[in-house]
Write a protein that holds these residues in place. Sequence first.
Motif, PDB file in Angstrom:
ATOM      1  N   ARG A  62      82.231  71.525  20.684  1.00  0.00           N
ATOM      2  CA  ARG A  62      80.942  70.942  21.056  1.00  0.00           C
ATOM      3  C   ARG A  62      81.094  70.001  22.257  1.00  0.00           C
ATOM      4  NH1 ARG A  62      79.742  69.378  16.405  1.00  0.00           N
ATOM      5  NH2 ARG A  62      78.465  71.173  15.797  1.00  0.00           N
ATOM      6  N   ASN A  64      83.530  70.079  24.557  1.00  0.00           N
ATOM      7  CA  ASN A  64      83.870  70.875  25.745  1.00  0.00           C
ATOM      8  C   ASN A  64      82.638  71.539  26.353  1.00  0.00           C
ATOM      9  OD1 ASN A  64      86.642  70.380  25.848  1.00  0.00           O
ATOM     10  ND2 ASN A  64      87.129  72.046  24.442  1.00  0.00           N
ATOM     11  N   LEU A  65      81.808  72.128  25.503  1.00  0.00           N
ATOM     12  CA  LEU A  65      80.627  72.828  26.007  1.00  0.00           C
ATOM     13  C   LEU A  65      79.625  71.845  26.606  1.00  0.00           C
ATOM     14  CD1 LEU A  65      80.064  75.515  23.213  1.00  0.00           C
ATOM     15  CD2 LEU A  65      81.255  75.753  25.401  1.00  0.00           C
ATOM     16  N   CYS A  68      81.028  70.973  30.084  1.00  0.00           N
ATOM     17  CA  CYS A  68      81.076  72.061  31.067  1.00  0.00           C
ATOM     18  C   CYS A  68      79.723  72.705  31.341  1.00  0.00           C
ATOM     19  CB  CYS A  68      82.061  73.131  30.599  1.00  0.00           C
ATOM     20  SG  CYS A  68      83.770  72.545  30.500  1.00  0.00           S
ATOM     21  N   PHE A  69      78.802  72.608  30.385  1.00  0.00           N
ATOM     22  CA  PHE A  69      77.489  73.238  30.559  1.00  0.00           C
ATOM     23  C   PHE A  69      76.367  72.236  30.257  1.00  0.00           C
ATOM     24  CE2 PHE A  69      80.439  76.638  29.279  1.00  0.00           C
ATOM     25  CZ  PHE A  69      80.339  77.462  30.393  1.00  0.00           C
ATOM     26  N   ARG A  77      73.872  75.753  23.621  1.00  0.00           N
ATOM     27  CA  ARG A  77      75.294  75.464  23.423  1.00  0.00           C
ATOM     28  C   ARG A  77      75.734  75.781  21.999  1.00  0.00           C
ATOM     29  NH1 ARG A  77      74.220  70.939  26.966  1.00  0.00           N
ATOM     30  NH2 ARG A  77      74.033  69.522  25.185  1.00  0.00           N
ATOM     31  N   LEU A  80      76.308  79.449  21.941  1.00  0.00           N
ATOM     32  CA  LEU A  80      77.556  79.763  22.632  1.00  0.00           C
ATOM     33  C   LEU A  80      78.757  79.389  21.764  1.00  0.00           C
ATOM     34  CD1 LEU A  80      79.177  80.678  25.045  1.00  0.00           C
ATOM     35  CD2 LEU A  80      78.741  78.462  26.138  1.00  0.00           C
ATOM     36  N   MET A  81      78.661  78.274  21.045  1.00  0.00           N
ATOM     37  CA  MET A  81      79.754  77.873  20.160  1.00  0.00           C
ATOM     38  C   MET A  81      79.971  78.923  19.072  1.00  0.00           C
ATOM     39  SD  MET A  81      80.450  74.300  18.099  1.00  0.00           S
ATOM     40  CE  MET A  81      78.936  74.349  17.125  1.00  0.00           C
ATOM     41  N   SER A  84      81.638  81.881  20.558  1.00  0.00           N
ATOM     42  CA  SER A  84      83.048  81.625  20.861  1.00  0.00           C
ATOM     43  C   SER A  84      83.902  81.691  19.598  1.00  0.00           C
ATOM     44  CB  SER A  84      83.211  80.261  21.543  1.00  0.00           C
ATOM     45  OG  SER A  84      83.037  79.199  20.630  1.00  0.00           O
ATOM     46  N   PRO A 286      81.705  83.113  29.106  1.00  0.00           N
ATOM     47  CA  PRO A 286      82.111  81.832  28.509  1.00  0.00           C
ATOM     48  C   PRO A 286      82.485  81.914  27.041  1.00  0.00           C
ATOM     49  CG  PRO A 286      79.729  81.906  28.869  1.00  0.00           C
ATOM     50  CD  PRO A 286      80.310  83.105  29.567  1.00  0.00           C
ATOM     51  N   GLU A 287      81.925  82.864  26.311  1.00  0.00           N
ATOM     52  CA  GLU A 287      82.225  82.953  24.877  1.00  0.00           C
ATOM     53  C   GLU A 287      83.654  83.409  24.619  1.00  0.00           C
ATOM     54  OE1 GLU A 287      81.340  87.068  26.116  1.00  0.00           O
ATOM     55  OE2 GLU A 287      80.505  85.093  26.582  1.00  0.00           O
ATOM     56  N   TRP A 291      87.866  77.544  23.638  1.00  0.00           N
ATOM     57  CA  TRP A 291      87.243  76.229  23.709  1.00  0.00           C
ATOM     58  C   TRP A 291      87.777  75.260  22.674  1.00  0.00           C
ATOM     59  CZ3 TRP A 291      84.830  75.225  27.989  1.00  0.00           C
ATOM     60  CH2 TRP A 291      84.158  76.242  28.690  1.00  0.00           C
TER      61      TRP A 291
END
Length: 329
Positions: A62, A64-65, A68-69, A77, A80-81, A84, A286-287, A291
């Motif tokens: 969480r 990191n995302l 970065c985003f 996010r 995306l988490m 990932s 990104p996934e 991460w």
Amino acid sequence: MKDKHKPLTGLNRFAPRYWGSWLGVGLMRLLIRLPYRLQLLIGRLLGRLFELFSPYRRSIVRANLALCFPEQTPRERNLLMSQSYEALGMSIIETAAGLWAPDSFFKRHGRIDGLEHLEAAHRNGKGVLLLSGHFCSLDFAGRVLMNHHPACFTYQELRNRLLDQLTRKARQRNCRLLIHRHDIRGFIKALRAGEVVWYAPDQDQGRKNSIFAPLFDIPANTLNATTRLARLSGAAVMPFVIQRLPDAQGYQLRIEPALENFPGADEIEDATRFNALLEAQIRAHPEQYLWIHRRFKSRPPGLEKVYPPKPRRVKRRQKQAARKAKAAD
């Protein structure tokens, strides 16, 4: 000092502390016999379970995302988490395949472009440093590469001595040469001998032999070994792109032409250039990036830490505080 990574021999490999490891290895070797699409489905489920039962790692992902985003919404996010973690779960199955599946498996599920760049480097009498990041799954992609061209890989020890021994043996069988990640001399020797060496310098390994360079506009502690290896060996440095294809189509690997004017004027310039290449690869998929690593754990002076302390460190501090309080009474 006892070598904690000394190979296990005889009955030591079957001590009760390793029974769970043997069970896990056995299950993985059974899973890779299933149809590939079913393997990935099981992997996604494993990833979801890991996400559910790993609150500390979730906090790292969480953080990191968010770093970065920042342009994404919290909902984006979170999605995306979850993606990932699914990719991470699939990489567990793919890693097992990379260790123990037959070559025919990777001929069916892996493809690679850009081999002509390796051949051009060899004609010029140069070794090749394949520059990549920690994407899912490295062992799977490594076997795809080895089906087309011999290469040397790096490794680091696992805490579990049995798993370390089993995985290292499998990797040694499946590659040209296995080089410890801190063995700079081993890297240089292989590159000077004209070998292809796969190298992923995108993890924060402490301040020693590292410099800060921007990654997603964030100062990231970046190894300077890429510059040193290229300068001392004269090897061609080629970006190596790894992508899991959708709908269980396998992996697509791409070797890009050698970087021009590399190494450059200084290490910061080179590190900035590598991080820019890495960022472009991450943004494309990104996934598929790892991460869960604390990529920004080292911070320049004056900047706050971005990750919570490890649970075991919190418990250790609590125990120390309790002992001090008891002693004071």
